[in-house]
Enzyme design. Structure first.
Site, short mmCIF file in Angstrom:
data_model
loop_
_atom_site.label_atom_id
_atom_site.label_comp_id
_atom_site.label_asym_id
_atom_site.label_seq_id
_atom_site.Cartn_x
_atom_site.Cartn_y
_atom_site.Cartn_z
N TRP A 29 -7.03 13.04 -1.60
CA TRP A 29 -5.67 12.74 -1.16
C TRP A 29 -5.08 13.99 -0.51
O TRP A 29 -4.25 14.70 -1.08
CB TRP A 29 -4.82 12.27 -2.34
CG TRP A 29 -5.09 10.85 -2.72
CD1 TRP A 29 -6.20 10.34 -3.33
CD2 TRP A 29 -4.22 9.74 -2.49
NE1 TRP A 29 -6.08 8.99 -3.50
CE2 TRP A 29 -4.87 8.58 -2.99
CE3 TRP A 29 -2.95 9.60 -1.92
CZ2 TRP A 29 -4.29 7.31 -2.94
CZ3 TRP A 29 -2.39 8.33 -1.87
CH2 TRP A 29 -3.05 7.22 -2.37
N TYR A 63 -3.34 4.78 1.10
CA TYR A 63 -4.50 5.24 0.33
C TYR A 63 -5.19 6.39 1.05
O TYR A 63 -5.62 6.28 2.20
CB TYR A 63 -5.49 4.09 0.11
CG TYR A 63 -5.01 3.05 -0.90
CD1 TYR A 63 -3.91 3.27 -1.71
CD2 TYR A 63 -5.69 1.85 -1.04
CE1 TYR A 63 -3.48 2.32 -2.62
CE2 TYR A 63 -5.27 0.89 -1.95
CZ TYR A 63 -4.16 1.13 -2.74
OH TYR A 63 -3.75 0.17 -3.64
N HIS A 134 4.21 -3.55 -0.67
CA HIS A 134 3.65 -2.72 -1.73
C HIS A 134 4.57 -2.55 -2.93
O HIS A 134 4.11 -2.56 -4.08
CB HIS A 134 3.28 -1.34 -1.15
CG HIS A 134 2.17 -0.66 -1.89
ND1 HIS A 134 1.40 0.32 -1.33
CD2 HIS A 134 1.68 -0.82 -3.14
CE1 HIS A 134 0.50 0.75 -2.20
NE2 HIS A 134 0.66 0.08 -3.32
N ARG A 135 5.85 -2.33 -2.70
CA ARG A 135 6.80 -2.20 -3.80
C ARG A 135 8.16 -2.76 -3.36
O ARG A 135 8.48 -2.75 -2.18
CB ARG A 135 6.97 -0.73 -4.24
CG ARG A 135 5.84 -0.24 -5.12
CD ARG A 135 6.17 1.07 -5.81
NE ARG A 135 5.09 1.47 -6.69
CZ ARG A 135 5.00 1.11 -7.98
NH1 ARG A 135 5.91 0.32 -8.52
NH2 ARG A 135 3.99 1.52 -8.72
N SER A 164 3.56 -6.99 -4.11
CA SER A 164 2.96 -6.19 -5.16
C SER A 164 4.09 -5.59 -6.00
O SER A 164 5.11 -5.17 -5.45
CB SER A 164 2.10 -5.07 -4.54
OG SER A 164 1.46 -4.30 -5.55
N GLN A 186 0.45 -8.49 -6.79
CA GLN A 186 -0.45 -7.52 -7.42
C GLN A 186 0.35 -6.72 -8.44
O GLN A 186 1.29 -6.01 -8.10
CB GLN A 186 -1.05 -6.61 -6.35
CG GLN A 186 -2.28 -5.86 -6.81
CD GLN A 186 -3.00 -5.17 -5.67
OE1 GLN A 186 -2.96 -3.94 -5.57
NE2 GLN A 186 -3.64 -5.94 -4.79
N SER A 235 -5.40 -1.63 -11.62
CA SER A 235 -5.72 -0.84 -12.82
C SER A 235 -6.31 -1.72 -13.91
O SER A 235 -6.09 -1.50 -15.10
CB SER A 235 -4.48 -0.09 -13.34
OG SER A 235 -4.85 0.95 -14.21
N ARG A 296 -21.03 1.36 -11.75
CA ARG A 296 -19.92 0.77 -12.50
C ARG A 296 -19.40 -0.49 -11.80
O ARG A 296 -19.01 -1.46 -12.45
CB ARG A 296 -18.80 1.79 -12.67
CG ARG A 296 -17.78 1.41 -13.71
CD ARG A 296 -16.94 2.58 -14.16
NE ARG A 296 -15.93 2.17 -15.10
CZ ARG A 296 -14.62 2.36 -14.93
NH1 ARG A 296 -14.18 2.98 -13.85
NH2 ARG A 296 -13.75 1.95 -15.83
#
Length: 326
Positions: A29, A63, A134-135, A164, A186, A235, A296
């Site tokens: 990042w 991201y 997104h928010r 989201s 989301q 998450s 994973r």
């Protein structure tokens, strides 16, 4: 596991029960340029996701400061047929601070259009199958958002709209201005983030006062189920808190131990148990897998091979809560 259709599949029939979250792609990042090794890293993760049947890939314009989308665009150039095999989703609305403005949430119509067009350039594609806001933006105007979405949809740049991190009231308020249904919401949700589920179990109990985060989500999961809105759980693996070999904190150890006990009993991975717990819910939750470790990722495919019974589900729920149910 016998899976009923996802709510999302009424709009996007090829959407998979699991989604892959691309937050970990693109390197660090920071604003350093992405490299070919970042593309190689992304390719390994994407191939592992495809191997377990994932078709929906979830991005956001922020991201790794846009590098996740840029690296994915490089993958499309390497493998032009990849775009036709997947459902492409991205998010917009979070703006980081700059010299000219503070960090904010921006769901103004002009910014939504600008952000989508920038995402399409980075991805090197002409269309997002799904756009998520997104928010919540305290200054958002539903009619303005609806106009921006209609413009993007008419131009063929966006297929469907979702949100989201919005609660039931925010979705209802926004939805009244749209001529197309919201298709997804989301939420941070899983054994490590139980608030949306707790909202329905302890709202009328003194526990609610000690779990205030739950009250903010009252009615959200029910609203999504009533209106056919796909709940996507970000998450969902809780950064390995319950599927790792050791607990990250002593408080997590009982739930981690139970996850591993159930994994041995069912002959699946611990990741499979953590995700199967979410997928047991009648909302047909779609977990979003955030790890970029190919092994994973493949372990997560075990979620499709196990169905937890009611007793196992509640045992995990109460153990992860850390306190008895009301």
């Amino acid at each position: 596991m016998s899976l009923a259709a996802l709510p999302l599949q009424q709009h996007v029939p090829t959407a998979s029960p699991l989604a892959y979250g691309c937050m970990g792609l693109g390197g660090r990042w920071d604003h350093a340029p992405w490299t070919d090794s970042d593309v190689d890293h992304a390719q390994a993760a994407v191939e592992a996701a495809l191997d377990i049947g994932i078709t929906l890939f979830d991005h956001a314009d922020i991201y790794t400061f846009g590098k996740a989308e840029s690296v994915f665009g490089a993958l499309f150039r390497r493998q032009p047929s990849l775009r036709e095999r997947i459902v492409l989703q991205s998010k917009c609305g979070i703006r980081f601070a700059t010299d000219s403005h503070p960090k904010c949430y921006d769901l103004s119509g002009g910014y939504i259009v600008e952000a989508v067009e920038a995402s399409l350039r980075r991805l090197g594609t002409e269309r997002l199958d799904i756009l998520l806001l997104h928010r919540p933006d305290p200054l958002m105007a539903p009619d303005e958002i609806a106009e921006a979405f209609q413009r993007l949809r008419t131009q063929g740049k966006v297929g469907h709209l979702g949100v989201s991190n919005m609660n039931a009231g925010q979705m209802a308020w926004l939805g009244r201005a749209l001529d197309q249904p919201l298709v997804a919401n989301q939420l941070e949700l899983g054994l490590g983030h139980l608030e949306p589920i707790d909202a329905g179990t302890c709202f009328n109990d003194p526990q609610a006062a000690t779990r205030p985060g739950a009250l903010a989500w009252a009615g959200t999961m029910e609203h999504c189920q009533q209106h056919g809105i796909q709940i996507q759980a970000w998450s969902s693996l809780a950064r390995g808190r319950f599927s790792g070999d050791t607990a990250q904190t002593s408080a997590d150890e009982p739930a981690r131990a139970l996850v591993h006990q159930l994994a041995r009993h069912h002959g699946v991975s611990a990741e499979g148990i953590v995700l199967a717990w979410l997928m047991k819910h009648p909302a047909r939750i779609q977990p979003v897998i955030g790890t970029s470790n190919p092994d994973r990722i493949r372990a997560c495919g075990d979620a499709m091979r196990v169905t937890l019974n009611r007793g196992e589900w509640y045992s995990l729920y109460e153990t992860a809560r850390g306190v008895p149910l009301p």
